[in-house]
Scaffold this motif. Structure first.
Motif, PDB file in Angstrom:
ATOM      1  N   UNK A  71       0.675  -1.206  -0.016  1.00  0.00           N
ATOM      2  CA  UNK A  71       0.006   0.004  -0.249  1.00  0.00           C
ATOM      3  C   UNK A  71       0.822   1.312  -0.071  1.00  0.00           C
ATOM      4  N   UNK A  72       0.626   2.340  -1.242  1.00  0.00           N
ATOM      5  CA  UNK A  72       1.465   3.369  -1.205  1.00  0.00           C
ATOM      6  C   UNK A  72       1.120   4.525  -0.309  1.00  0.00           C
ATOM      7  N   UNK A  73       1.697   5.522  -0.688  1.00  0.00           N
ATOM      8  CA  UNK A  73       1.190   7.062   0.221  1.00  0.00           C
ATOM      9  C   UNK A  73      -0.017   7.191  -0.216  1.00  0.00           C
ATOM     10  N   UNK A  74      -0.428   7.234  -1.655  1.00  0.00           N
ATOM     11  CA  UNK A  74      -1.853   7.583  -2.013  1.00  0.00           C
ATOM     12  C   UNK A  74      -3.014   6.788  -1.063  1.00  0.00           C
ATOM     13  N   UNK A  75      -2.662   5.777  -0.722  1.00  0.00           N
ATOM     14  CA  UNK A  75      -3.907   4.824   0.011  1.00  0.00           C
ATOM     15  C   UNK A  75      -3.804   5.507   1.230  1.00  0.00           C
ATOM     16  N   UNK A  76      -2.647   5.975   2.207  1.00  0.00           N
ATOM     17  CA  UNK A  76      -2.841   6.357   3.524  1.00  0.00           C
ATOM     18  C   UNK A  76      -3.282   7.886   3.259  1.00  0.00           C
ATOM     19  N   UNK A  77      -3.024   8.518   2.469  1.00  0.00           N
ATOM     20  CA  UNK A  77      -3.694   9.593   2.169  1.00  0.00           C
ATOM     21  C   UNK A  77      -5.116   9.501   2.031  1.00  0.00           C
ATOM     22  N   UNK A  78      -5.630   8.662   1.311  1.00  0.00           N
ATOM     23  CA  UNK A  78      -7.053   8.580   1.083  1.00  0.00           C
ATOM     24  C   UNK A  78      -7.989   8.221   2.350  1.00  0.00           C
ATOM     25  N   UNK A  79      -7.165   7.395   3.189  1.00  0.00           N
ATOM     26  CA  UNK A  79      -7.756   6.964   4.639  1.00  0.00           C
ATOM     27  C   UNK A  79      -7.925   8.359   5.272  1.00  0.00           C
ATOM     28  N   UNK A  80      -7.011   9.296   5.291  1.00  0.00           N
ATOM     29  CA  UNK A  80      -7.154  10.540   6.242  1.00  0.00           C
ATOM     30  C   UNK A  80      -8.112  11.296   5.419  1.00  0.00           C
ATOM     31  N   UNK A  81      -8.367  11.310   4.080  1.00  0.00           N
ATOM     32  CA  UNK A  81      -9.393  12.108   3.393  1.00  0.00           C
ATOM     33  C   UNK A  81     -10.615  11.397   3.940  1.00  0.00           C
ATOM     34  N   UNK A  82     -11.010  10.157   3.891  1.00  0.00           N
ATOM     35  CA  UNK A  82     -12.165   9.523   4.261  1.00  0.00           C
ATOM     36  C   UNK A  82     -12.626   9.963   5.741  1.00  0.00           C
ATOM     37  N   UNK A  83     -11.425  10.024   6.637  1.00  0.00           N
ATOM     38  CA  UNK A  83     -11.857  10.462   7.928  1.00  0.00           C
ATOM     39  C   UNK A  83     -12.159  11.694   8.183  1.00  0.00           C
ATOM     40  N   UNK A  84     -11.928  12.599   7.143  1.00  0.00           N
ATOM     41  CA  UNK A  84     -12.058  13.970   7.512  1.00  0.00           C
ATOM     42  C   UNK A  84     -11.383  14.584   8.169  1.00  0.00           C
ATOM     43  N   UNK A  85     -10.154  14.147   8.549  1.00  0.00           N
ATOM     44  CA  UNK A  85      -9.201  14.579   9.874  1.00  0.00           C
ATOM     45  C   UNK A  85      -8.709  16.043   9.451  1.00  0.00           C
ATOM     46  N   UNK A  86      -8.782  16.794  10.502  1.00  0.00           N
ATOM     47  CA  UNK A  86      -7.874  18.094  10.272  1.00  0.00           C
ATOM     48  C   UNK A  86      -6.437  17.842  10.299  1.00  0.00           C
ATOM     49  N   UNK A  87      -5.751  18.324   9.631  1.00  0.00           N
ATOM     50  CA  UNK A  87      -4.333  18.068   9.421  1.00  0.00           C
ATOM     51  C   UNK A  87      -3.304  19.261   9.277  1.00  0.00           C
ATOM     52  N   UNK A  88      -2.105  19.008   9.979  1.00  0.00           N
ATOM     53  CA  UNK A  88      -0.966  19.877   9.727  1.00  0.00           C
ATOM     54  C   UNK A  88      -0.155  19.441   8.713  1.00  0.00           C
ATOM     55  N   UNK A  89       0.021  19.787   7.478  1.00  0.00           N
ATOM     56  CA  UNK A  89       0.747  19.378   6.454  1.00  0.00           C
ATOM     57  C   UNK A  89       2.273  20.256   6.376  1.00  0.00           C
ATOM     58  N   UNK A  90       3.209  19.675   6.403  1.00  0.00           N
ATOM     59  CA  UNK A  90       4.513  20.221   6.135  1.00  0.00           C
ATOM     60  C   UNK A  90       4.981  19.882   4.849  1.00  0.00           C
ATOM     61  N   UNK A  91       5.228  20.698   3.918  1.00  0.00           N
ATOM     62  CA  UNK A  91       5.682  20.560   2.425  1.00  0.00           C
ATOM     63  C   UNK A  91       7.089  21.178   2.416  1.00  0.00           C
ATOM     64  N   UNK A  92       7.597  21.010   1.347  1.00  0.00           N
ATOM     65  CA  UNK A  92       8.902  21.534   1.087  1.00  0.00           C
ATOM     66  C   UNK A  92       8.926  23.138   1.095  1.00  0.00           C
ATOM     67  N   UNK A  93       7.716  23.507   0.778  1.00  0.00           N
ATOM     68  CA  UNK A  93       7.831  25.229   0.817  1.00  0.00           C
ATOM     69  C   UNK A  93       7.141  25.834   2.132  1.00  0.00           C
ATOM     70  N   UNK A  94       6.614  24.814   2.926  1.00  0.00           N
ATOM     71  CA  UNK A  94       6.037  25.673   4.090  1.00  0.00           C
ATOM     72  C   UNK A  94       4.892  24.602   4.696  1.00  0.00           C
ATOM     73  N   UNK A  95       4.141  25.143   5.798  1.00  0.00           N
ATOM     74  CA  UNK A  95       3.328  24.390   6.624  1.00  0.00           C
ATOM     75  C   UNK A  95       1.901  24.845   6.165  1.00  0.00           C
ATOM     76  N   UNK A  96       0.956  24.035   6.032  1.00  0.00           N
ATOM     77  CA  UNK A  96      -0.569  24.172   5.644  1.00  0.00           C
ATOM     78  C   UNK A  96      -1.188  23.603   6.564  1.00  0.00           C
TER      79      UNK A  96
END
Length: 213
Positions: A144-169
């Motif tokens: 199971x790849x990264x997309x699967x894990x992210x889809x699970x978070x999307x399904x749960x409607x979980x508020x997230x803090x996302x760190x990217x290479x250009x900043x935090x969202x």
């Protein structure tokens, strides 16, 4: 007596040569085994997550220069998820008992191990080769790849803090495509409601460093 001594000497030499060949074979087999190990293999073994004992936290240096101590729970094909340990929770000013985090393996710059973890990591087993050993095919979670894990978070409607290479969202994942996802932006901790959403960002998975849930 001289013939007896000669045969004894030949037998001793043969045993020595066979012992050397056996040692060289074992060294070569070990070299090949180590050559097949992945970062994922060694992190799993170092954490002890599959050993039926309490997992040990791993200190991860991420590609943006930050560090986290993660207590691994699940290893996917190209990601690891687990709980951030106390010092990271304190630095972020969090009050919850635990914070789950998701880290793409490509976002890890290096891994810090103590002596025991290093030794455990070197005893890791390479991923099974299903094409050669069908009886030892990879488990489902290993595929199971990264997309699967992210889809699970999307399904749960979980508020997230996302760190990217250009900043935090901050926001909630609305949908996940093959190599990117849509993040609805809103204040940390607030639910994803139309009145709270300030916009949407399309985030390439290649830019993702850390997701805190």
């Amino acid at each position: 007596m001289r013939w007896d001594n000669l045969f004894d000497d030949l037998e001793s030499q043969l045993e020595h040569e066979l012992g050397v060949e056996d040692l060289e074979l074992r060294v070569e087999e070990e070299r090949l085994r180590l050559g097949r190990l992945s970062l994922r293999n060694r992190m799993r073994a170092a954490s002890g997550v599959d050993e039926g004992r309490r997992a040990a936290p791993l200190r991860l240096w991420l590609v943006d220069g930050s560090t986290v101590r993660l207590l691994p729970v699940t290893f996917g094909r190209d990601w690891v998820s687990g709980d951030l340990v106390a010092d990271e929770r304190e630095e972020m000013g969090a009050h919850r008992a635990s914070i789950r985090a998701l880290v793409p393996l490509d976002a890890i710059a290096s891994v810090g191990l103590d002596d025991a973890q290093l030794a455990d990591s070197l005893h890791a087993e390479p991923d099974p080769d299903a094409s050669r050993t069908p009886d030892a095919a990879p488990r489902l979670i290993d595929r199971l790849g990264l997309a699967f894990a992210l889809r699970d978070l999307a399904r749960r409607r979980s508020p997230l803090t996302v760190t990217t290479r250009s900043g935090v969202l901050h926001g909630t994942i609305d949908r996940v495509a093959r190599d990117h996802f849509d993040l609805a932006l809103h204040d940390p901790g607030s639910p994803r409601r139309p009145s709270n959403v300030r916009g949407t960002r399309i985030v390439p998975m290649a830019s993702l460093i850390l997701v805190r849930v």
